[in-house]
Design a protein around this motif. Structure first.
Motif, PDB file in Angstrom:
ATOM      1  N   LEU B  20       7.076   7.910  -4.372  1.00  0.00           N
ATOM      2  CA  LEU B  20       6.614   6.762  -5.167  1.00  0.00           C
ATOM      3  C   LEU B  20       6.224   5.599  -4.261  1.00  0.00           C
ATOM      4  N   ASP B  21       7.012   5.408  -3.183  1.00  0.00           N
ATOM      5  CA  ASP B  21       6.730   4.290  -2.280  1.00  0.00           C
ATOM      6  C   ASP B  21       5.490   4.507  -1.413  1.00  0.00           C
ATOM      7  N   ALA B  22       4.943   5.711  -1.437  1.00  0.00           N
ATOM      8  CA  ALA B  22       3.701   5.942  -0.682  1.00  0.00           C
ATOM      9  C   ALA B  22       2.545   5.154  -1.305  1.00  0.00           C
ATOM     10  N   PHE B  23       2.686   4.825  -2.596  1.00  0.00           N
ATOM     11  CA  PHE B  23       1.630   4.062  -3.266  1.00  0.00           C
ATOM     12  C   PHE B  23       1.850   2.571  -3.031  1.00  0.00           C
ATOM     13  N   ASP B  24       0.806   1.874  -2.689  1.00  0.00           N
ATOM     14  CA  ASP B  24       0.868   0.417  -2.658  1.00  0.00           C
ATOM     15  C   ASP B  24      -0.527  -0.120  -2.934  1.00  0.00           C
ATOM     16  N   PHE B  25      -0.673  -1.418  -2.829  1.00  0.00           N
ATOM     17  CA  PHE B  25      -1.940  -2.033  -3.214  1.00  0.00           C
ATOM     18  C   PHE B  25      -3.120  -1.455  -2.431  1.00  0.00           C
ATOM     19  N   GLU B  26      -2.915  -1.210  -1.149  1.00  0.00           N
ATOM     20  CA  GLU B  26      -4.000  -0.677  -0.322  1.00  0.00           C
ATOM     21  C   GLU B  26      -4.191   0.818  -0.562  1.00  0.00           C
ATOM     22  N   ARG B  68      -2.324   9.022  -8.847  1.00  0.00           N
ATOM     23  CA  ARG B  68      -2.006   7.600  -8.886  1.00  0.00           C
ATOM     24  C   ARG B  68      -0.838   7.374  -9.839  1.00  0.00           C
ATOM     25  N   VAL B  69      -0.307   6.164  -9.826  1.00  0.00           N
ATOM     26  CA  VAL B  69       0.839   5.852 -10.677  1.00  0.00           C
ATOM     27  C   VAL B  69       0.419   6.009 -12.137  1.00  0.00           C
ATOM     28  N   GLY B  70       1.273   6.637 -12.933  1.00  0.00           N
ATOM     29  CA  GLY B  70       0.937   6.944 -14.317  1.00  0.00           C
ATOM     30  C   GLY B  70       1.521   5.971 -15.326  1.00  0.00           C
TER      31      GLY B  70
END
Lengths: 269, 269
Positions: B20-26, B68-70
């Motif tokens: 989950l933390d692999a996703f960020d704004f960039e 992407r985040v769901g």
């Protein structure tokens, strides 16, 4: 794997997700033992997983020892496409709609057989209503829900009308034939209306946000039922829905179409 | 446990959180191999955990195979106290502030050494700015950040001023002495201002939301720097901050103080 569990076949990952799923609108704050019971896990397993979730800041422990969803899960959720692609694009159009009406303005998407409220603008003078961001309401009793359903595929409509439909007020329409006629009229006019079908005293007007003819969302306004001129509200609702749809179609694959990336000031208007 | 991993000591739970933390704004959209690399996991482990997260609807797989985040993570995040207790209470006050100014209105909380933007209202006529809901900006270069810092404990202020402070523009204040004077002036006046300290061309006014003298949040307005009358903006910003603080103090332990629970219509005004 932690063996002292009633369902040893469950993976650790699914146990962690079960802890997160223990939280819902009716249960926003839970003690460790309530979490264990609702997730169907042993107390030691719950304790260990809640510890990991809390140090990750996905959960927060409050002063009385109860847990609730933490800031890091909000932060992650706000990375979802529904937020960054849809909500951020919709916001200025929703704001214009709010200014034109001074009433509750909603943005919703269809999630299975419910309308999920993604954003809600509300002022002190708006009629108090039960919707909330992140909440779900039935498709057939809400303006945004009817707008989402009316433009859905025939298969989705048929499957929805085949269910036992809820009846939150005496004005809710749950006879399949009447509902089907209402949806046809909605498509013909381009907007849905409800008259006290979700909440006594409240009416609504909503229109779908169409991208390539798909209803990706719906935008709507809820007013008190004493303001009966729903047709008067239709033009600004339609304008907002069309504006959002056009902007989304234009944005294509941009993950942040509503966001300004560079620091260069734009020329004054 | 899955053994083919570079760090066999990591728990399954921490591996899932790393995904989950692999996703960020960039990085809002990631392929399976990008996820594996960013989470430092083997491809089979990543594949299995991403599968669990996707069927839980915490992640969504897009047409090109990226994730992407769901919606389900957004839904969970919106149960957080910052959203249900703070944001929902703040919304009508923010809406009034927007109507009075027609400019970007922000609600932020302090998260470590950053201001986390919880809500942002914006119209088509507002100055385009880089803030976004769920995003973080420095405390010392933003109006809401300075408001949060000025009312923080001396220990928090000292620790913040002891760092190497960023300088997004040539007007950013990063000398500890000057910043300390700015924070003192902020406390004395009741509101913070920035003049092109975060973004060239933008200025801001912000005030803390105080509950029992604690700065639980800050509310602010960002305008283009050609509108130099920042002091004129202070009264509506202060009114909004005080209104939110009073409503929060009144709400006590209610998990949904901004939400109407019953279906009974209130009498017309």
């Amino acid at each position: 794997m932690s063996g002292n569990n009633s369902q040893p076949g469950r993976t650790v990952a699914s146990r962690m997700l079960a802890i997160l799923d223990a939280f819902d609108f009716e249960h926003p704050r839970l003690s460790l033992s309530e979490l264990a019971r609702r997730a169907d896990l042993s107390l030691p397993t719950t304790h260990r997983l809640v510890g990991e979730l809390t140090s990750w800041r996905g959960l927060e422990r409050e002063d009385d020892g109860k847990y609730r969803v933490g800031l890091h899960l909000l932060e992650l959720g706000l990375l979802s496409g529904v937020h960054t692609r849809l909500r951020d694009v919709a916001m200025p159009f929703m704001q214009e709609l709010y200014e034109a009406t001074r009433e509750n303005v909603h943005l919703a998407v269809r999630d299975g057989d419910k309308a999920l409220y993604v954003e809600k603008l509300t002022g002190h003078r708006s009629v108090p209503i039960i919707s909330r961001t992140g909440g779900r309401l039935p498709l057939h009793t809400t303006g945004v829900g009817k707008a989402l359903l009316a433009w859905a595929s025939p298969a989705v409509i048929d499957s929805h009308l085949g269910r036992q439909l809820s009846r939150p007020t005496r004005y809710s329409i749950r006879e399949p034939g009447r509902l089907r006629r209402d949806l046809r009229r909605t498509r013909r006019r381009g907007f849905a209306t409800t008259r006290e079908e979700m909440t006594l005293g409240s009416c609504s007007v909503a229109s779908p946000v169409l991208v390539d003819d798909e209803p990706v969302a719906a935008v709507g306004v809820v007013v008190r039922s004493s303001s009966l001129e729903l047709d008067r509200l239709a033009p600004p609702v339609l304008a907002a829905a069309r504006g959002i749809g056009a902007r989304l179609a234009e944005a294509g694959d941009d993950p942040y179409p509503g966001y300004v990336r560079d620091h260069t000031p734009r020329p004054n208007r």
